[in-house]
Design a protein around this motif. Structure first.
Motif, PDB file in Angstrom:
ATOM      1  N   VAL A   1       2.836   0.223   8.524  1.00 17.65           N
ATOM      2  CA  VAL A   1       2.229   1.017   7.101  1.00 17.65           C
ATOM      3  C   VAL A   1       1.090   1.832   7.759  1.00 17.65           C
ATOM      4  CG1 VAL A   1       1.989   1.219   4.874  1.00 17.65           C
ATOM      5  CG2 VAL A   1       3.174  -0.604   5.568  1.00 17.65           C
ATOM      6  N   ARG A   2       1.141   2.988   8.015  1.00 12.19           N
ATOM      7  CA  ARG A   2       0.072   3.844   9.066  1.00 12.19           C
ATOM      8  C   ARG A   2      -1.142   3.936   8.294  1.00 12.19           C
ATOM      9  NH1 ARG A   2       2.731   8.258  12.875  1.00 12.19           N
ATOM     10  NH2 ARG A   2       4.204   6.864  13.943  1.00 12.19           N
ATOM     11  N   PRO A   3      -1.007   4.321   7.056  1.00  5.96           N
ATOM     12  CA  PRO A   3      -2.457   4.599   6.139  1.00  5.96           C
ATOM     13  C   PRO A   3      -3.440   3.438   6.375  1.00  5.96           C
ATOM     14  CG  PRO A   3      -0.756   5.525   4.829  1.00  5.96           C
ATOM     15  CD  PRO A   3       0.039   4.646   5.960  1.00  5.96           C
ATOM     16  N   PHE A   4      -2.708   2.323   6.348  1.00  6.77           N
ATOM     17  CA  PHE A   4      -3.610   0.973   6.385  1.00  6.77           C
ATOM     18  C   PHE A   4      -4.382   0.776   7.671  1.00  6.77           C
ATOM     19  CE2 PHE A   4      -0.913   0.124   2.873  1.00  6.77           C
ATOM     20  CZ  PHE A   4      -1.709  -0.260   1.755  1.00  6.77           C
ATOM     21  N   HIS A   5      -4.004   1.457   8.522  1.00  4.25           N
ATOM     22  CA  HIS A   5      -4.716   1.414   9.802  1.00  4.25           C
ATOM     23  C   HIS A   5      -6.305   2.026   9.789  1.00  4.25           C
ATOM     24  CE1 HIS A   5      -5.542   1.237  14.199  1.00  4.25           C
ATOM     25  NE2 HIS A   5      -6.098   2.473  14.405  1.00  4.25           N
ATOM     26  N   VAL A   6      -6.422   2.970   9.081  1.00 14.36           N
ATOM     27  CA  VAL A   6      -7.713   3.693   8.955  1.00 14.36           C
ATOM     28  C   VAL A   6      -8.576   2.562   7.924  1.00 14.36           C
ATOM     29  CG1 VAL A   6      -8.993   5.576   7.829  1.00 14.36           C
ATOM     30  CG2 VAL A   6      -6.812   6.001   8.957  1.00 14.36           C
ATOM     31  N   LEU A   7      -7.850   2.002   6.955  1.00 14.85           N
ATOM     32  CA  LEU A   7      -8.483   1.064   6.110  1.00 14.85           C
ATOM     33  C   LEU A   7      -9.058  -0.307   6.966  1.00 14.85           C
ATOM     34  CD1 LEU A   7      -6.357   1.376   3.022  1.00 14.85           C
ATOM     35  CD2 LEU A   7      -8.435   2.349   3.231  1.00 14.85           C
ATOM     36  N   THR A   8      -8.382  -0.604   7.736  1.00 16.81           N
ATOM     37  CA  THR A   8      -8.796  -1.667   8.630  1.00 16.81           C
ATOM     38  C   THR A   8     -10.061  -1.352   9.360  1.00 16.81           C
ATOM     39  OG1 THR A   8      -7.376  -1.012  10.668  1.00 16.81           O
ATOM     40  CG2 THR A   8      -6.331  -2.631   8.916  1.00 16.81           C
ATOM     41  N   GLU A   9     -10.393   0.035   9.814  1.00 19.72           N
ATOM     42  CA  GLU A   9     -11.416   0.323  10.341  1.00 19.72           C
ATOM     43  C   GLU A   9     -12.532   0.422   9.673  1.00 19.72           C
ATOM     44  OE1 GLU A   9     -11.875   0.977  13.769  1.00 19.72           O
ATOM     45  OE2 GLU A   9      -9.789   0.454  14.029  1.00 19.72           O
ATOM     46  N   VAL A  10     -12.382   0.708   8.181  1.00 20.35           N
ATOM     47  CA  VAL A  10     -13.279   0.738   7.200  1.00 20.35           C
ATOM     48  C   VAL A  10     -13.969  -0.480   6.707  1.00 20.35           C
ATOM     49  CG1 VAL A  10     -13.798   1.845   4.905  1.00 20.35           C
ATOM     50  CG2 VAL A  10     -12.538   3.114   6.553  1.00 20.35           C
ATOM     51  N   LEU A  11     -12.817  -1.377   6.669  1.00 16.00           N
ATOM     52  CA  LEU A  11     -13.058  -2.719   6.149  1.00 16.00           C
ATOM     53  C   LEU A  11     -12.734  -3.841   7.176  1.00 16.00           C
ATOM     54  CD1 LEU A  11     -14.388  -4.206   3.664  1.00 16.00           C
ATOM     55  CD2 LEU A  11     -12.145  -4.440   2.642  1.00 16.00           C
ATOM     56  N   PRO A  12     -13.299  -3.956   8.282  1.00 18.95           N
ATOM     57  CA  PRO A  12     -12.883  -4.651   9.455  1.00 18.95           C
ATOM     58  C   PRO A  12     -12.774  -6.160   8.786  1.00 18.95           C
ATOM     59  CG  PRO A  12     -15.328  -3.892   9.872  1.00 18.95           C
ATOM     60  CD  PRO A  12     -14.890  -3.490   8.506  1.00 18.95           C
ATOM     61  N   VAL A  13     -11.777  -6.790   9.270  1.00 19.54           N
ATOM     62  CA  VAL A  13     -11.576  -8.339   8.773  1.00 19.54           C
ATOM     63  C   VAL A  13     -12.551  -9.158   9.577  1.00 19.54           C
ATOM     64  CG1 VAL A  13      -9.815  -8.687  10.561  1.00 19.54           C
ATOM     65  CG2 VAL A  13      -9.626  -9.837   8.489  1.00 19.54           C
TER      66      VAL A  13
END
Length: 227
Positions: A175-187
């Motif tokens: 799910v592509r949009p979530f790649h950006v979110l993983t950068e914003v909120l790194p696990v």
């Protein structure tokens, strides 16, 4: 006096085990080439340096957590069965996660990986649950304030970690949009924040055990017949 020595013994054991676990995992972060911002702690199972240190660290914290429970019981802290069970589940979840590492190339083990994942989920859900179940038994006490303060920080940390973990899973699913979110909120960062919150709660519980035992001892001294 016997009970006081019991609390002191449990407290020293807990502090020593937790401190050793934190020291070990700190050294692992220093010597490993993993990225602490984006890589989860579980990924340190496969590392260029420090192999085995992650499991040893987690097991040490699990032992320290059981010692915290021992201190609470010895100190006479009012707890429900649910509180005790959840604290034991937290420690058990950590121990199982340490014994069954996450699955990563080049030697994937899906069964071990699944056990590790669900053990971690149980552990991370159990500790905040234990704190919540302590609110009612501690109602009207100063100790309740410590737990409430932790809940504001601890639940926020757990929530951020849960959201960032979900982002990673969705990103892995394509799910592509979530790649950006993983950068914003790194696990990696949110998981370490959660670890700090969990250790903070364990220290809060130790403080509650000591304060409760001290207060009980003072009452006994005051109520004792004077010669």
């Amino acid at each position: 006096m016997g009970n006081s020595r019991g609390v002191r013994g449990w407290r020293l054991t807990a502090l020593a085990a937790i401190a050793w676990g934190l020291f070990t995992i700190t050294v692992l972060h220093i010597i490993s080439s993993h990225d602490p911002i984006y890589d989860t702690l579980s990924s340190y199972t496969i590392t260029d340096r420090g192999e085995g240190m992650l499991g040893a660290s987690v097991l040490s914290v699990a032992v320290g957590s059981l010692a915290v429970l021992g201190a609470l019981i010895a100190g006479g802290v009012p707890m429900t069965f649910s509180t005790k069970a959840l604290l034991m589940l937290w420690a058990l979840g950590l121990a199982v996660a340490a014994v069954f590492p996450a699955s990563y190339p080049p030697s994937p083990n899906p069964l071990s990986g699944d056990i590790h994942l669900y053990s971690c989920l149980i552990a991370f859900a159990s500790l905040p649950g234990a704190a919540i179940t302590m609110l009612e038994p501690l109602r009207g006490t100063a100790e309740r304030v410590f737990v409430v303060r932790w809940l504001k920080f601890g639940l926020a940390a757990v929530g951020l970690f849960a959201v960032s973990f979900l982002f990673v899973r969705l990103d892995e699913a394509g799910v592509r949009p979530f790649h950006v979110l993983t950068e914003v909120l790194p696990v990696g960062a949110t998981q370490r924040l959660t670890l700090i919150a969990n250790v903070a709660l364990l220290l809060v519980l130790l403080r509650i055990a000591v304060r409760t035992e001290t207060a009980r001892a003072a009452v006994l001294v005051t109520s004792a017949p004077q010669p």
